[in-house]
Design an enzyme around this catalytic site. Structure first.
Site, short mmCIF file in Angstrom:
data_model
loop_
_atom_site.label_atom_id
_atom_site.label_comp_id
_atom_site.label_asym_id
_atom_site.label_seq_id
_atom_site.Cartn_x
_atom_site.Cartn_y
_atom_site.Cartn_z
N GLY A 1 0.77 -1.06 -0.28
CA GLY A 1 0.15 0.02 0.02
C GLY A 1 0.93 1.36 -0.05
N GLY A 2 2.24 1.12 -0.79
CA GLY A 2 2.60 2.32 -0.95
C GLY A 2 2.34 3.37 -2.23
N VAL A 3 3.31 3.96 -2.64
CA VAL A 3 2.87 4.89 -3.75
C VAL A 3 2.36 4.17 -4.79
CG1 VAL A 3 3.64 6.75 -5.06
CG2 VAL A 3 4.64 6.57 -2.84
N HIS B 1 -9.36 33.74 -5.68
CA HIS B 1 -10.76 32.95 -5.47
C HIS B 1 -11.69 33.07 -6.59
CE1 HIS B 1 -14.08 32.25 -2.72
NE2 HIS B 1 -14.88 33.13 -3.52
P1 NAI Z 1 6.87 2.05 -1.52
O1 NAI Z 1 7.88 1.78 -0.76
O2 NAI Z 1 6.30 3.39 -1.48
O3 NAI Z 1 5.71 0.94 -1.04
C1 NAI Z 1 5.82 -0.26 -0.77
C2 NAI Z 1 4.91 -0.95 0.36
O4 NAI Z 1 4.79 -2.37 0.19
C3 NAI Z 1 5.22 -0.35 1.62
O5 NAI Z 1 4.28 0.29 2.31
C4 NAI Z 1 5.54 -1.73 2.42
O6 NAI Z 1 5.30 -1.97 3.65
C5 NAI Z 1 4.83 -2.75 1.61
N1 NAI Z 1 5.12 -4.12 1.61
C6 NAI Z 1 6.52 -4.59 1.34
N2 NAI Z 1 6.59 -6.04 1.41
C7 NAI Z 1 5.28 -6.61 1.75
C8 NAI Z 1 4.75 -7.52 1.54
N3 NAI Z 1 5.54 -8.75 1.49
N4 NAI Z 1 3.37 -7.55 1.57
C9 NAI Z 1 2.67 -6.57 1.98
N5 NAI Z 1 3.13 -5.29 1.87
C10 NAI Z 1 4.46 -5.16 1.64
O7 NAI Z 1 7.13 1.26 -3.17
P2 NAI Z 1 6.18 1.37 -4.32
O8 NAI Z 1 4.94 1.58 -4.03
O9 NAI Z 1 6.45 0.02 -4.84
O10 NAI Z 1 7.05 2.52 -5.31
C11 NAI Z 1 8.40 2.35 -5.35
C12 NAI Z 1 8.87 3.76 -5.54
O11 NAI Z 1 8.61 4.38 -6.69
C13 NAI Z 1 8.67 4.72 -4.42
O12 NAI Z 1 9.86 5.42 -3.74
C14 NAI Z 1 7.74 5.87 -4.82
O13 NAI Z 1 8.17 7.05 -4.29
C15 NAI Z 1 8.14 5.96 -6.17
N6 NAI Z 1 6.80 6.28 -7.11
C16 NAI Z 1 6.46 7.47 -7.13
C17 NAI Z 1 5.50 7.90 -7.69
C18 NAI Z 1 4.92 9.30 -7.61
O14 NAI Z 1 5.84 10.11 -7.30
N7 NAI Z 1 3.81 9.49 -7.90
C19 NAI Z 1 4.37 6.89 -8.30
C20 NAI Z 1 5.03 5.65 -8.52
C21 NAI Z 1 6.38 5.19 -7.67
#
Ligand code: NAI
Length: 466
Positions: free
Chosen positions: A186-188, A443
């Site tokens: 549930g990350g980004v 506004h």
């Molecule tokens: P993330 O690090 O944001 O989130 C990964 C999530 O997965 C964490 O909350 C973690 O606790 C959870 N997790 C890890 N292993 C797990 C498991 N086995 N079971 C359940 N949950 C688990 O990584 P994410 O979403 O993959 O993104 C990678 C990178 O790409 C990030 O640094 C993000 O900032 C960047 N990104 C940025 C975007 C934007 O600026 N809009 C868009 C997409 C990605």
């Protein structure tokens, strides 16, 4: 060392390994500063951001917003219906946007006189990169080598990718919209894909190991997003671990720790991105790695003289615009301009789910942890006319040093992505709420909510309930 079939006669000032956001920005800025630049890339110029990340996913998220508008038309007095997603047209538009930007970028690189060396590059020593080109190995030498190899989508050990289990790399090009989706993480990436797949009609469950989704944000933002997701029909299962995933051609079963099973049509694995530092010669050339990342000092120098690193391989935020900033910094530093190092804390972060999240600077907890005496105010978007018109709720949370500058701004609500520029100026310029409060905001605009938060923090609220 590979036997070079073709070596460059004169060395470059800069050899950049990887043409993603960090690498190409470095090459372009260096060329502007009259440095002689080689840019080594095995795939397309533009990297993850342009081809598999920021741009294509935001095109999909925009289509998701259009789908939601079509559904909501009647409640605005506009008679529309949502009939479904034409994935061919969806991808055609996305690919056109990517194609146009790619053409523009390659044009810029060409005009700048940068020599693009196509093939897989490997660091040989401080000043040398060996590139496996179609014509054989070419040795490219330079005074400075910039490592900019980017990142890859991590998977969960034991979970195999396939037609029903994928990372964002494959999910970007889905040819049909699945009925039931489990998003692992549930990350980004997890919440952006959950949001868009729900808008496209899927039933979505987000499974997050930590106690809240978007755990890097202020707790109130996680709470708001969870609630709004629930209203949209997205289930968030937090504090939940996956023990295994079984899948065949037609379906997948996610086995959760504790014995529960979740049968779905698609599993999206979004558990973080790892640095692409394997098999590119870094360690052999003496570059220290920590958990695969390349540690640097604040001037982005690695432990090897003449070798710098930029972007996602450097520990810290993994964001395209951080990569741009790193690349520009290194080019200017090498050219002797003495630029200011890039500070992660002033880099804005935007997540494009519905509702959107935009934040910059320290959370209240991080500010306290750093020894600040902190005051916070929250301005709800419920008091902001333009937000009501757009049909969104949310808030602007402002963290300030007591009687001092704004340390952080944390926003949630559809449209807040566009408020981040002003928020980052406030944090970057260490403005006090008292400096912002007298500035007149247009506004009706959502930007007024930021102005109102500053007015509230300065002790002179206008449209705020006590
Ligand atoms: P993330 O690090 O944001 O989130 C990964 C999530 O997965 C964490 O909350 C973690 O606790 C959870 N997790 C890890 N292993 C797990 C498991 N086995 N079971 C359940 N949950 C688990 O990584 P994410 O979403 O993959 O993104 C990678 C990178 O790409 C990030 O640094 C993000 O900032 C960047 N990104 C940025 C975007 C934007 O600026 N809009 C868009 C997409 C990605």
């Amino acid at each position: 060392m590979a036997d070079p079939t073709n070596s460059t006669s004169s060395p470059f000032d800069l050899v950049v390994l990887g043409a993603g956001s960090g690498g190409y920005a470095c090459a372009l800025r260096a060329a502007q500063l009259d440095l002689k630049v080689a840019l080594v890339e095995e795939d397309k110029i533009g990297g993850t951001c342009l081809h598999r990340g920021c741009i294509p996913t935001k095109a999909l998220l925009h289509a998701a917003e259009v789908a939601d508008h079509a559904r909501a038309g009647a409640s605005h007095g506009v008679l529309t219906t949502f009939e479904g997603i034409d994935t061919e047209a969806l991808h055609a538009r996305k690919d056109r946007i990517v194609g146009q930007l790619h053409k523009g970028l390659t044009g810029l690189i060409g005009q700048a006189g940068i020599e693009v060396v196509t093939g897989r590059g490997r660091l040989v020593d401080a000043g040398t990169v060996a590139v496996e080109t179609a014509e054989g190995t070419r040795t490219v030498t330079g005074r400075t080598v910039v490592l900019a190899t980017g990142s890859y989508a991590r998977t969960i050990p034991g979970v195999e990718l396939g037609p029903r289990v994928m990372t964002s790399d494959q999910a970007m090009d889905l040819t049909e919209i699945p009925e039931r989706v489990a998003v692992l993480g549930g990350g980004v990436i997890g919440v952006e894909f959950a949001s868009l797949l729900r808008s496209f009609g899927a039933e979505v469950t987000v499974i997050e190991a930590l106690e809240r989704i978007v755990a890097a944000e202020e707790p109130s933002i996680s709470k708001h997003l969870t609630r709004e997701f629930k209203k949209r029909g997205i289930t968030s299962r937090t504090g939940t671990k996956v023990s295994s995933v079984e899948a065949d051609e037609t379906r997948a079963v996610v086995h959760l720790e504790g014995g529960e099973d979740l049968e779905v049509d698609l599993v999206l694995v979004a558990v973080g991105r790892g640095p692409r530092t394997d098999g590119v010669g870094f360690e052999e050339a003496g570059v220290t790695l920590e958990r695969g990342f390349v540690p640097t000092d604040e001037r982005l120098r690695t432990n090897v003289d003449g070798v710098r690193a930029v972007g996602d391989i450097v520990p810290g935020l993994q964001l395209a615009h951080r990569g741009f900033a790193h690349g520009i910094f290194v080019a200017e530093d090498v050219a002797g301009l003495d630029p200011q190092p890039v500070q992660d804390v002033t880099i804005p972060r935007v997540t494009y789910c519905d509702p959107e999240i935009a934040s910059v600077g320290l959370t209240a907890e991080a500010a306290k942890g750093a020894g600040h005496d902190v005051d916070t105010v929250t301005y709800p978007l419920g008091g902001n006319g333009r937000s009501l018109i757009r049909g969104t709720t949310g808030s602007v949370l402002l963290v300030r040093e007591k009687d001092g500058p704004v340390l952080g701004v944390h926003m949630v609500g559809l449209g807040v992505s566009e408020l981040i520029s002003e928020a980052q100026l406030a944090v970057g310029w260490e403005a006090h709420p008292e400096d912002i409060a007298p500035l007149v905001h247009a506004h009706p605009s959502q930007g007024e909510a930021f102005g109102e938060a500053a007015m509230l923090a300065a002790g002179r609220p206008l449209h705020a309930h006590a």
